[in-house]
Design an enzyme around this catalytic site. Structure first.
Site, PDB file in Angstrom:
ATOM      1  N   PHE A 128       6.150  -6.761   1.483  1.00  0.00           N
ATOM      2  CA  PHE A 128       6.254  -5.130   1.410  1.00  0.00           C
ATOM      3  C   PHE A 128       5.220  -4.999   0.643  1.00  0.00           C
ATOM      4  O   PHE A 128       5.791  -3.375   1.440  1.00  0.00           O
ATOM      5  CB  PHE A 128       7.520  -5.772   0.136  1.00  0.00           C
ATOM      6  CG  PHE A 128       7.171  -6.015  -1.176  1.00  0.00           C
ATOM      7  CD1 PHE A 128       7.228  -4.700  -1.994  1.00  0.00           C
ATOM      8  CD2 PHE A 128       6.984  -6.977  -2.046  1.00  0.00           C
ATOM      9  CE1 PHE A 128       6.819  -4.709  -3.332  1.00  0.00           C
ATOM     10  CE2 PHE A 128       6.964  -7.241  -3.255  1.00  0.00           C
ATOM     11  CZ  PHE A 128       6.347  -6.001  -3.868  1.00  0.00           C
ATOM     12  N   LYS A 129       4.254  -5.536   0.080  1.00  0.00           N
ATOM     13  CA  LYS A 129       2.914  -5.461  -0.799  1.00  0.00           C
ATOM     14  C   LYS A 129       2.497  -4.042   1.078  1.00  0.00           C
ATOM     15  O   LYS A 129       1.120  -3.285   0.140  1.00  0.00           O
ATOM     16  CB  LYS A 129       1.326  -5.921  -0.975  1.00  0.00           C
ATOM     17  CG  LYS A 129       2.611  -6.868  -2.122  1.00  0.00           C
ATOM     18  CD  LYS A 129       3.101  -5.759  -2.966  1.00  0.00           C
ATOM     19  CE  LYS A 129       3.808  -7.413  -4.824  1.00  0.00           C
ATOM     20  NZ  LYS A 129       3.235  -8.060  -5.086  1.00  0.00           N
ATOM     21  N   ASP A 130       2.033  -4.098   1.915  1.00  0.00           N
ATOM     22  CA  ASP A 130       1.776  -3.655   2.868  1.00  0.00           C
ATOM     23  C   ASP A 130       2.350  -2.005   3.298  1.00  0.00           C
ATOM     24  O   ASP A 130       1.328  -1.196   3.583  1.00  0.00           O
ATOM     25  CB  ASP A 130       2.233  -4.285   4.205  1.00  0.00           C
ATOM     26  CG  ASP A 130       1.192  -5.157   4.340  1.00  0.00           C
ATOM     27  OD1 ASP A 130       0.007  -6.219   4.267  1.00  0.00           O
ATOM     28  OD2 ASP A 130       2.043  -6.607   4.963  1.00  0.00           O
ATOM     29  N   THR A 161      -0.087  -9.323  -3.521  1.00  0.00           N
ATOM     30  CA  THR A 161      -0.749  -8.504  -3.604  1.00  0.00           C
ATOM     31  C   THR A 161      -2.194  -8.212  -3.144  1.00  0.00           C
ATOM     32  O   THR A 161      -2.847  -7.758  -2.152  1.00  0.00           O
ATOM     33  CB  THR A 161      -0.878  -7.655  -4.942  1.00  0.00           C
ATOM     34  OG1 THR A 161       0.533  -7.275  -5.318  1.00  0.00           O
ATOM     35  CG2 THR A 161      -1.770  -6.940  -5.133  1.00  0.00           C
TER      36      THR A 161
END
Length: 491
Positions: A128-130, A161
């Protein structure tokens, strides 16, 4: 739109006019606090109606323009259009359209109780960090180019991250990345994803310690204002405001995709260690998004769960921090928690500064209101919709097996923590959306233990662990870290 620090030393300082571009590259405020808008922009029902069918890139533009008012609309729209494309978020599961960017999948429909999974891991590093980091890379390059400037990013990661930042910044003009990670405490896939990068502007540093040691060094360097200025230090950790606000977008997207009218409320469950992801949900709720509950799901490192159950925030020592099978949440000092506490105590910066100084001296604070506590603000937590729960390794394995057997989806370990806790808080008539953390391929060791088979990997990641790796191992020594940065920047 102006920004203030959670620790502004005086009323006069709190009114200093900082705009989005002023704080984009810097991370921590000079006083050691975190930036927040002086007030949250509000979203109207008519805006929500107009946004329901927008492509993700256009929705991101509409929300971000409320916060980045100093960036011309045409430039901001071009940045979001370049970021949120099917080509970038190409790793959709079978049956999902890449163009949806964050597709929803209904997992359970039991009467009027609904459990939904929001896919956030279709980007280049499968996490999800993308969702925020790809935008951050483009924002950084845009801002640096306008000023003919350079930036040395100094960050810490517990798993995702780091790779998201490095993939977003590799090859970007004027940018170097120095990324700390806890030595031998990430999954083999996570480690390989970072350390296999050979780009000359990427520097991986494995720290002999836990994630909190890495994060403490990032804060120590950020608080050395002379060094920070001389070395042109910026950050991509979730203390960076632009990262948090970019994550606000997918809460709106999830809500709009799961509902048909603005009379409907939804809840979100978020696997959380550093509080950045769910802090974005708090901001969306403060903007007026009809969110009922924000459910904080933790693993065995249950610092946040303890607070939202008791009002006591108790940071764990490195020796008390568990190394778990959901390693991206192996965090015992939630750096973004300060943003919520700022709102919780009525935006009293003096109070925030005193509470977080107590974290450094005494290891935490107590807002339960009991005799001898530091305050009674815990009574107000319910006003913000927060509840919590925790999960352990056995829960994780059981949930992974159940979701595969029942729905044919292999979920990662952190998402399993989220689904386990979400089930404890589903309310009739209020859809519960669980935010996915990563694709299961990043945690194959635990998936193999849970279901007895390896996870299929997206194209391009089939044999990543065998690639040559480039990294160095260093102790958690701030002086040595500064020396390494200075040596490799030439500044």
């Amino acid at each position: 739109m102006h920004y203030v620090s959670t620790r502004a030393a005086s009323a006069a300082e709190s009114q200093a006019p900082q705009q989005f571009s002023d704080i984009l590259l810097g991370g921590l405020a000079p006083d050691g606090g975190l930036y927040l808008p002086s007030e949250y922009p509000q979203v109207t029902g008519s805006e929500l109606d107009a946004w329901r069918k927008l492509p993700y890139a256009d929705l991101a533009f509409e929300i971000l323009r409320k916060f980045a008012t100093d960036i011309p609309d045409a430039d901001l729209k071009a940045l979001t259009a370049r970021t949120y494309t099917a080509a970038v978020y190409r790793n959709a599961r079978e049956g999902e359209a890449a163009s949806d960017i964050t597709p929803l999948r209904v997992l359970e429909q039991d009467g009027d109780k609904t459990l939904i999974l929001q896919a956030l891991s279709n980007g280049p590093t499968l996490a999800f960090k993308d969702m925020a980091m790809q935008l951050l890379g483009n924002l950084f390059e845009y801002t640096l180019a306008k000023n003919n400037a350079e930036l040395n990013i100094f960050g810490a990661t517990s798993g995702d991250t780091g790779s998201a930042a490095e993939y977003a910044m590799r090859g970007k003009k004027g940018i170097r990345v120095f990324m700390l990670s806890p030595h031998k405490k990430m999954s083999a896939f996570q480690t390989a994803q970072m350390f296999s990068l050979q780009d000359p502007n990427i520097f991986n540093i494995a720290v002999e310690g836990v994630f909190d040691d890495c994060q403490d060094m990032v804060k120590a360097v950020s608080n050395d204002l002379d060094f920070k200025a001389r070395q042109k230090i910026g950050t991509v950790n979730s203390i960076n405001w632009a990262r948090v606000v970019a994550q606000v977008v997918y809460y709106f997207r999830g809500y709009l995709a799961a509902t048909t009218s603005n009379d409907q409320k939804v809840s979100f469950t978020v696997p959380s260690g550093n509080f950045g992801n769910i802090c974005a949900g708090h901001i969306a709720r403060m903007m007026g998004l009809p969110i009922d509950k924000l459910v904080v799901a933790t693993n065995e490192n249950n610092v946040l769960d303890e607070f939202f159950r008791t009002g006591v925030y108790r940071v764990r020592k490195a020796s008390e921090t568990y190394h778990t099978s959901s390693p991206s949440m192996d965090i015992s000092k939630a750096s973004n928690f300060e943003r919520f506490v700022y709102d919780l105590v009525g935006r009293d910066a003096n109070r925030v500064r005193a509470l977080f100084q107590k974290v450094e001296t005494d290891g935490g604070f107590d807002l339960s209101g009991k005799p001898g506590s530091d305050g009674d603000e815990f009574r107000l937590v319910a006003n913000y919709g927060f509840v919590s729960g925790c999960s352990n390794h056995a829960n994780r394995l059981d949930t992974i097996r159940e979701v595969l057997d029942d729905y044919g989806i292999t979920i990662d370990t952190h998402t399993a923590d989220g689904i386990k806790v979400a089930r404890e808080h589903i309310a009739p008539g209020v859809p519960m959306i669980v935010l996915e953390t990563a694709l299961a391929a990043k945690f194959n060791e635990t998936i193999l233990e849970a279901v007895g088979m390896d996870v299929e990997r997206p194209a391009g990641f089939e044999d990543i662990e065998s690639l040559p790796q480039k990294f160095i191992v260093m102790p958690p020594d701030v002086a040595k870290m500064k020396g390494y940065i200075a040596e490799h920047t030439g500044l």
